[in-house]
Motif scaffolding. Structure first.
Motif, PDB file in Angstrom:
ATOM      1  N   ASP A 156       0.817  -1.216   0.000  1.00 21.57           N
ATOM      2  CA  ASP A 156       0.000   0.000   0.000  1.00 21.57           C
ATOM      3  C   ASP A 156       0.849   1.264   0.000  1.00 21.57           C
ATOM      4  O   ASP A 156       0.319   2.369  -0.104  1.00 21.57           O
ATOM      5  N   HIS A 157       2.162   1.105   0.105  1.00 17.69           N
ATOM      6  CA  HIS A 157       3.075   2.251   0.163  1.00 17.69           C
ATOM      7  C   HIS A 157       4.268   1.995  -0.749  1.00 17.69           C
ATOM      8  O   HIS A 157       5.408   1.896  -0.288  1.00 17.69           O
ATOM      9  N   PRO A 158       4.034   1.881  -2.060  1.00 18.76           N
ATOM     10  CA  PRO A 158       5.118   1.512  -2.982  1.00 18.76           C
ATOM     11  C   PRO A 158       6.180   2.600  -3.081  1.00 18.76           C
ATOM     12  O   PRO A 158       5.916   3.781  -2.804  1.00 18.76           O
ATOM     13  N   ALA A 159       7.364   2.185  -3.489  1.00 15.13           N
ATOM     14  CA  ALA A 159       8.459   3.126  -3.723  1.00 15.13           C
ATOM     15  C   ALA A 159       8.557   3.366  -5.231  1.00 15.13           C
ATOM     16  O   ALA A 159       7.714   4.033  -5.801  1.00 15.13           O
ATOM     17  N   HIS A 160       9.563   2.798  -5.885  1.00 17.74           N
ATOM     18  CA  HIS A 160       9.734   3.030  -7.326  1.00 17.74           C
ATOM     19  C   HIS A 160       9.413   1.792  -8.154  1.00 17.74           C
ATOM     20  O   HIS A 160       9.468   1.860  -9.386  1.00 17.74           O
ATOM     21  N   ILE A 180       3.859   5.500  -7.891  1.00 18.67           N
ATOM     22  CA  ILE A 180       5.131   4.794  -7.930  1.00 18.67           C
ATOM     23  C   ILE A 180       6.143   5.814  -8.439  1.00 18.67           C
ATOM     24  O   ILE A 180       6.049   6.274  -9.576  1.00 18.67           O
ATOM     25  N   THR A 181       7.104   6.196  -7.604  1.00 21.39           N
ATOM     26  CA  THR A 181       7.953   7.362  -7.855  1.00 21.39           C
ATOM     27  C   THR A 181       9.409   6.970  -8.015  1.00 21.39           C
ATOM     28  O   THR A 181       9.947   6.173  -7.238  1.00 21.39           O
ATOM     29  N   SER A 182      10.052   7.545  -8.999  1.00 21.59           N
ATOM     30  CA  SER A 182      11.452   7.239  -9.293  1.00 21.59           C
ATOM     31  C   SER A 182      12.379   7.673  -8.160  1.00 21.59           C
ATOM     32  O   SER A 182      12.024   8.500  -7.322  1.00 21.59           O
ATOM     33  N   TRP A 183      13.590   7.111  -8.144  1.00 19.99           N
ATOM     34  CA  TRP A 183      14.644   7.606  -7.262  1.00 19.99           C
ATOM     35  C   TRP A 183      15.095   8.976  -7.766  1.00 19.99           C
ATOM     36  O   TRP A 183      14.889   9.328  -8.929  1.00 19.99           O
ATOM     37  N   PRO A 189      17.825   7.059  -3.166  1.00 16.73           N
ATOM     38  CA  PRO A 189      16.453   6.575  -3.330  1.00 16.73           C
ATOM     39  C   PRO A 189      15.370   7.574  -2.930  1.00 16.73           C
ATOM     40  O   PRO A 189      14.185   7.236  -2.945  1.00 16.73           O
ATOM     41  N   ALA A 190      15.753   8.802  -2.563  1.00 14.75           N
ATOM     42  CA  ALA A 190      14.744   9.811  -2.244  1.00 14.75           C
ATOM     43  C   ALA A 190      13.819   9.999  -3.438  1.00 14.75           C
ATOM     44  O   ALA A 190      14.229   9.816  -4.590  1.00 14.75           O
ATOM     45  N   PRO A 191      12.540  10.344  -3.221  1.00 14.93           N
ATOM     46  CA  PRO A 191      11.603  10.501  -4.339  1.00 14.93           C
ATOM     47  C   PRO A 191      12.109  11.489  -5.379  1.00 14.93           C
ATOM     48  O   PRO A 191      12.525  12.602  -5.057  1.00 14.93           O
ATOM     49  N   MET A 269       9.736   2.805 -12.135  1.00 17.49           N
ATOM     50  CA  MET A 269       9.977   4.137 -12.661  1.00 17.49           C
ATOM     51  C   MET A 269      11.468   4.422 -12.564  1.00 17.49           C
ATOM     52  O   MET A 269      12.021   4.529 -11.475  1.00 17.49           O
ATOM     53  N   ASP A 270      12.103   4.526 -13.706  1.00 19.84           N
ATOM     54  CA  ASP A 270      13.544   4.743 -13.747  1.00 19.84           C
ATOM     55  C   ASP A 270      13.872   6.221 -13.521  1.00 19.84           C
ATOM     56  O   ASP A 270      13.012   7.097 -13.707  1.00 19.84           O
ATOM     57  N   VAL A 271      15.114   6.510 -13.151  1.00 12.92           N
ATOM     58  CA  VAL A 271      15.534   7.904 -12.977  1.00 12.92           C
ATOM     59  C   VAL A 271      15.497   8.643 -14.308  1.00 12.92           C
ATOM     60  O   VAL A 271      15.527   9.876 -14.338  1.00 12.92           O
TER      61      VAL A 271
END
Length: 575
Positions: A156-160, A180-183, A189-191, A269-271
């Motif tokens: 429920d709390h995805p990263a990238h 879903i947010t890139s590094w 790894p910050a949003p 989601m890539d940088v």
């Protein structure tokens, strides 16, 4: 006595080991219980060994920052799929600890301050545990209640990364889409800037890519019968994934799984701002294989290169600064984070309060461009008025004139793209010093090096400047006006490869690189329009040809012909 003494040390070791196991998680366990903690190099591993969870450093040897997160346990290349403390790293993983506290899973840093938590309402529950599941979901559950309903879960709390089985949700109760947010970059790894989400209004069942508030790609609507997105042609009958769409009174979501359970697959989601789907290829390659990416062209990612830059799909590094600008942060660019863009090397004259510098700002021309978004429209009578309007507004940084319409950009702009053909012309405002030639530097081709270029530009000429030692050219020429040479237009086309190697330009024309048959380097200035007659043209040529100065490159000749390429416009060239 020696035997008793040795046994005593053995008992002490056993007691110490038991105490350590009680307070810390042993390697291989999949759970953090109420009386356990995770610290240092300790990890938990899902029951089937698919995922591992613990502290990691995204840039070993380069950074002292540590994060706690999840990665594939059976993949030889450590690949992070989820991070808890994305914005608050720790510097000492041995002094930091993850444990259950007041019914929550909490990360305490080296100062024993809480920096991340599952953030549930505090309770006195003592039967809470966190377990890592084989599908890549970290779950917090209450052992005294129904285990099928977690108190909290990382899904429920995805990263990238969008892991198979994870939902991409639109919450109908609070109208919030899951992101879903890139590094920020490959080592942080910050949003970052780029995100993948459901359509923010929950309608049409789209999946979209965003650069903050700017959408730059869409999957197209979902076809429930075919089980595909209309703008993703890879989704056909041989597609290796099963996608599904679910909608109920509380939420609507997409989810997917891999048809062949032996595949290890991930979408993320890539940088770079691209949504990528990759599969792990085991021996002998032991590497990730790119299945697809969207958008396909890197330069289609909005504002990828930041302000005052251009994106070129044909170059090895897509992003580059415009003339007169430099990278704001070289270190960020080296990590493929171009979001800071570029900054001016030299302030504009209109921003310079010193009266000593009286040189006016100028415009540099870029052709074959995809223009930046969000211009301002200005009502003018022609391109010269458009230029004047931008010149008189110090905040105006660029202008374009297309289809009898003037567009200007005020302040910074993003999204400028270099095309291989077609496109538009944009004029970038620069300090006058950016157009000056280096002194005593031979063999360098620079547009606008002759001091009288401004005069020539006003009468709409094409100018050719001699940059090497003068030799007899085996082209169609005739000596006129003293030492100046009249060149044939077709020979200029040959010398410049049909004006293909552009060096620069300004508001009145473009400068192209050329090579004469005797290998002499030349620069040809070709203007967009002219308004003088033949006699006055030759008078101007003669005047310019007689100008001599140590800092000026010698004028070689000119061309004056009626050519079909400009219809009835006379093609005049100064050499």
């Amino acid at each position: 006595m020696a035997i008793i003494k040795n046994n005593s040390w053995l008992m002490l070791f056993v007691l110490f080991t038991c105490f350590s196991l009680k307070s810390h998680v042993s390697f291989g366990a999949d759970t953090v219980s109420a009386n356990q903690s995770l610290s240092g190099d300790q990890t938990i591993v899902s029951k089937g060994g698919v995922f591992a969870f613990g502290f990691f450093n995204p840039a070993p040897g380069k950074s002292s920052n540590y994060y706690i997160g999840m990665w594939y346990n059976k993949v030889s290349e450590r690949t992070i799929v989820w991070v808890a403390n994305r914005e608050q790293p720790v510097s000492d993983r041995f002094s930091s600890v993850l444990r259950i506290s007041d019914g929550n899973l909490v990360l305490f840093n080296e100062s024993q301050l809480p920096i991340w938590s599952t953030n549930l309402t505090a309770t006195s529950r003592r039967s809470v545990e966190a377990v890592l599941l084989d599908e890549g979901n970290l779950v917090l559950r209450d052992l005294s209640n129904n285990l099928s309903k977690p108190l909290w879960q990382s899904f429920d709390h995805p990263a990238h990364t969008w892991i198979p089985g994870m939902k991409l949700t639109f919450n109908k109760r609070n109208n919030v889409s899951q992101l879903i947010t890139s590094w920020k970059n490959k080592e942080n790894p910050a949003p970052g800037l780029f995100s993948l989400e459901r359509a923010p209004d929950g309608s049409n069942q789209y999946v979209m890519l965003w650069n903050r508030s700017e959408q730059y790609w869409s999957s197209g609507p979902w076809d429930e019968n075919a089980k595909i997105f209309s703008m993703v042609p890879e989704m056909n009958q041989n597609y290796i994934y099963n996608f599904s769409y679910v909608s109920n009174e509380n939420e609507s979501y997409f989810t997917y799984n891999v048809k062949d359970s032996t595949y290890t697959s991930r979408a993320f989601m890539d940088v770079s701002g691209q949504d990528k789907q990759m599969n792990w290829l085991p021996l002998p390659t032991n590497s990730w294989f790119l299945f697809w990416s969207q958008p396909r062209q890197q330069c289609e990612v909005y504002a990828l290169c930041g302000q005052f830059s251009t994106c070129n799909q044909q170059t090895e590094r897509f992003c580059s600064c415009l003339k007169g600008f430099q990278q704001k942060s070289v270190s960020d660019w080296n990590l493929e984070d171009y979001s800071g863009g570029c900054v001016r090397k030299t302030p504009l004259q209109c921003e310079n309060i010193s009266p000593a510098n009286r040189k006016s700002d100028q415009f540099f021309q870029y052709s074959n461009m995809k223009l930046p978004k969000h211009p301002q429209s200005v009502a003018v009578g022609g391109i010269r008025e458009c230029e004047t309007h931008c010149m008189n507004n110090c905040s105006c940084t660029a202008y374009a004139y297309k289809d009898n319409a003037c567009s200007i950009w005020v302040g910074s702009f993003v999204g400028l793209q270099q095309l291989q053909g077609g496109g538009d012309i944009i004029y970038i405002k620069l300090a006058a010093s950016e157009f000056e030639s280096p002194k005593n530097k031979k063999g360098v081709v620079i547009g606008g090096v002759v001091g009288s270029v401004a005069v020539v530009a006003l009468i709409g000429l094409i100018m050719l400047v001699y940059l090497g030692r003068r030799k007899t050219a085996t082209v169609t020429t005739k000596t006129v006006e003293g030492s100046l040479v009249a060149f044939a237009y077709k020979d200029l086309q040959t010398a410049t490869k049909n004006f293909s190697k552009k060096l620069g330009g300004g508001g009145f024309g473009s400068v192209f690189k050329g090579v004469l048959p005797n290998s002499s380097l030349i620069a040809v200035k070709k203007l967009e329009s002219w308004s003088q007659g033949e006699k006055q043209f030759r008078t101007e040529v003669s005047t310019i040809g007689n100008i001599q100065h140590v800092n000026l490159v010698r004028l070689l000749g000119f061309c004056s012909e009626l050519v079909g390429c400009w219809s009835t416009i006379s093609c005049q060239t100064v050499l």
